[in-house]
Each structure stands twice: as C-alpha cells, then as structure tokens.
Design a protein around this motif. Sequence first.
Motif, PDB file in Angstrom:
ATOM      1  N   LEU A  22       0.826  -1.205   0.000  1.00 27.45           N
ATOM      2  CA  LEU A  22       0.000   0.000   0.000  1.00 27.45           C
ATOM      3  C   LEU A  22       0.861   1.255   0.000  1.00 27.45           C
ATOM      4  CD1 LEU A  22      -2.594  -0.995   2.750  1.00 27.45           C
ATOM      5  CD2 LEU A  22      -2.852  -1.179   0.264  1.00 27.45           C
ATOM      6  N   THR A  23       0.352   2.294  -0.621  1.00 29.79           N
ATOM      7  CA  THR A  23       1.004   3.591  -0.545  1.00 29.79           C
ATOM      8  C   THR A  23       0.584   4.262   0.758  1.00 29.79           C
ATOM      9  OG1 THR A  23      -0.818   4.802  -1.578  1.00 29.79           O
ATOM     10  CG2 THR A  23       0.867   3.857  -3.061  1.00 29.79           C
ATOM     11  N   PHE A  24       1.331   5.286   1.140  1.00 32.75           N
ATOM     12  CA  PHE A  24       0.969   6.040   2.337  1.00 32.75           C
ATOM     13  C   PHE A  24      -0.414   6.673   2.156  1.00 32.75           C
ATOM     14  CE2 PHE A  24       1.098   9.297   5.560  1.00 32.75           C
ATOM     15  CZ  PHE A  24       1.728   8.644   6.614  1.00 32.75           C
ATOM     16  N   GLN A  25      -0.693   7.127   0.966  1.00 34.07           N
ATOM     17  CA  GLN A  25      -1.994   7.740   0.678  1.00 34.07           C
ATOM     18  C   GLN A  25      -3.130   6.730   0.864  1.00 34.07           C
ATOM     19  OE1 GLN A  25      -2.289  10.713  -2.557  1.00 34.07           O
ATOM     20  NE2 GLN A  25      -3.697   9.267  -3.476  1.00 34.07           N
ATOM     21  N   GLN A  26      -2.927   5.499   0.427  1.00 31.95           N
ATOM     22  CA  GLN A  26      -3.940   4.463   0.630  1.00 31.95           C
ATOM     23  C   GLN A  26      -4.138   4.179   2.120  1.00 31.95           C
ATOM     24  OE1 GLN A  26      -1.935   1.638  -1.931  1.00 31.95           O
ATOM     25  NE2 GLN A  26      -3.654   1.630  -3.366  1.00 31.95           N
ATOM     26  N   MET A  27      -3.029   4.122   2.851  1.00 33.48           N
ATOM     27  CA  MET A  27      -3.117   3.884   4.293  1.00 33.48           C
ATOM     28  C   MET A  27      -3.868   5.016   4.987  1.00 33.48           C
ATOM     29  SD  MET A  27       0.667   2.498   5.274  1.00 33.48           S
ATOM     30  CE  MET A  27       0.361   2.914   6.975  1.00 33.48           C
ATOM     31  N   ALA A  28      -3.505   6.245   4.680  1.00 27.52           N
ATOM     32  CA  ALA A  28      -4.147   7.394   5.311  1.00 27.52           C
ATOM     33  C   ALA A  28      -5.631   7.424   4.988  1.00 27.52           C
ATOM     34  CB  ALA A  28      -3.472   8.687   4.877  1.00 27.52           C
ATOM     35  N   GLY A  29      -5.979   7.124   3.758  1.00 28.91           N
ATOM     36  CA  GLY A  29      -7.392   7.069   3.389  1.00 28.91           C
ATOM     37  C   GLY A  29      -8.139   6.046   4.222  1.00 28.91           C
ATOM     38  N   SER A  30      -7.542   4.869   4.406  1.00 28.04           N
ATOM     39  CA  SER A  30      -8.209   3.827   5.198  1.00 28.04           C
ATOM     40  C   SER A  30      -8.379   4.256   6.650  1.00 28.04           C
ATOM     41  CB  SER A  30      -7.429   2.509   5.123  1.00 28.04           C
ATOM     42  OG  SER A  30      -6.262   2.551   5.913  1.00 28.04           O
ATOM     43  N   MET A  31      -7.451   5.061   7.151  1.00 23.29           N
ATOM     44  CA  MET A  31      -7.524   5.517   8.537  1.00 23.29           C
ATOM     45  C   MET A  31      -8.612   6.563   8.741  1.00 23.29           C
ATOM     46  SD  MET A  31      -3.441   5.705   9.262  1.00 23.29           S
ATOM     47  CE  MET A  31      -3.563   6.217  10.976  1.00 23.29           C
ATOM     48  N   THR A  32      -9.028   7.221   7.669  1.00 28.01           N
ATOM     49  CA  THR A  32     -10.065   8.248   7.768  1.00 28.01           C
ATOM     50  C   THR A  32     -11.436   7.740   7.346  1.00 28.01           C
ATOM     51  OG1 THR A  32      -9.652   9.018   5.516  1.00 28.01           O
ATOM     52  CG2 THR A  32      -8.398  10.091   7.283  1.00 28.01           C
ATOM     53  N   GLY A  33     -11.487   6.493   6.870  1.00 29.32           N
ATOM     54  CA  GLY A  33     -12.746   5.946   6.383  1.00 29.32           C
ATOM     55  C   GLY A  33     -13.076   6.400   4.977  1.00 29.32           C
ATOM     56  N   MET A  34     -12.081   6.935   4.274  1.00 31.33           N
ATOM     57  CA  MET A  34     -12.274   7.425   2.911  1.00 31.33           C
ATOM     58  C   MET A  34     -11.586   6.492   1.927  1.00 31.33           C
ATOM     59  SD  MET A  34     -11.312  11.421   3.246  1.00 31.33           S
ATOM     60  CE  MET A  34     -11.973  12.446   4.538  1.00 31.33           C
ATOM     61  N   SER A  35     -12.040   6.559   0.706  1.00 37.80           N
ATOM     62  CA  SER A  35     -11.307   5.862  -0.346  1.00 37.80           C
ATOM     63  C   SER A  35     -10.033   6.643  -0.626  1.00 37.80           C
ATOM     64  CB  SER A  35     -12.147   5.789  -1.629  1.00 37.80           C
ATOM     65  OG  SER A  35     -12.264   7.083  -2.209  1.00 37.80           O
TER      66      SER A  35
END
Length: 146
Positions: free
Chosen positions: A91-104
Amino acid sequence: MSLNKPYKDIPGTTIFDAEESRKGYWLNQFCSSLMKAENRTRFKADERAYLNEWKMTEAQKDAVISRDLNECIRLGGNIYFLARIGATDGLTFQQMAGSMTGMSEEEYRNMMVGGGRSPEGNRYLGEDGDAQPHRQPQGNHNKEEA
C-alpha cells in the motif's frame, strides 16, 4: 510523574511524545524490522508467529493483524513506523491514510488537494471548553485572487 500536556485536548489527535514512545516501543521496533526483506517474508508467511517474537501487548498484535492503524496509534504506534506495515502489504501512504479516515484513496487525495480537513470541530478546546481562535495562514493562498 506526568507532565502537563495541554495538547491532550485536541480532538482526534494523538501526539507522539515520550509517553507514547515508551508505550509503543516494541510495536515500533517490530515495524522497523519490516525494513528487511527476509523479515517481511517471515511476517507475511505467519503473522502471529512473527509478532509473538516481539514483546508487544496482545492488543498491539491484534491491531497489527487486523490492520487497524488507528488502534495501533492509540497503542503507541508512530505513523512513520506503521507505514512499514502498509508498505509490506503493497500500500502507498496515501492508501493507508485514506483507510484511517474511512475514505477511499481518491476521496482522501481530493480532500488533501482541496486543502485538507476542516479545522471545525478539530481545534484545541482549552481548560474552559472554549475553542481557541484559528490562526489564518499568512499570505495570499487563493489562486483566483493572485
């Protein structure tokens, strides 16, 4: 003896201070181990067995296995170390951060390109419960007015 930590009153924010560092020491050491390819291979082959080699709490191990990065942070994880779990999963950092916020990933990217999360409801509350005034950024950041 606990230090005065006025930053504890920022909603939704965990400050990685010395206390959090001590709490998450072994979790973060585990994450650091994922820098080596052979450790990533061992971890992916049997996650529980690999985690059991570390002096982590069961809650920390469970949070890693479930990839609940928000819980990892609550349990002393530092996002820069936790990023190695995401990288191990491809995963990219952006994908991880999105998952942490409940966003795609796309929703998260669009939010960040649009200026980030609104400060409303995310300001320091202070001891009396009143929100402190939000400082506006200096300079002209509106491209249409430039």
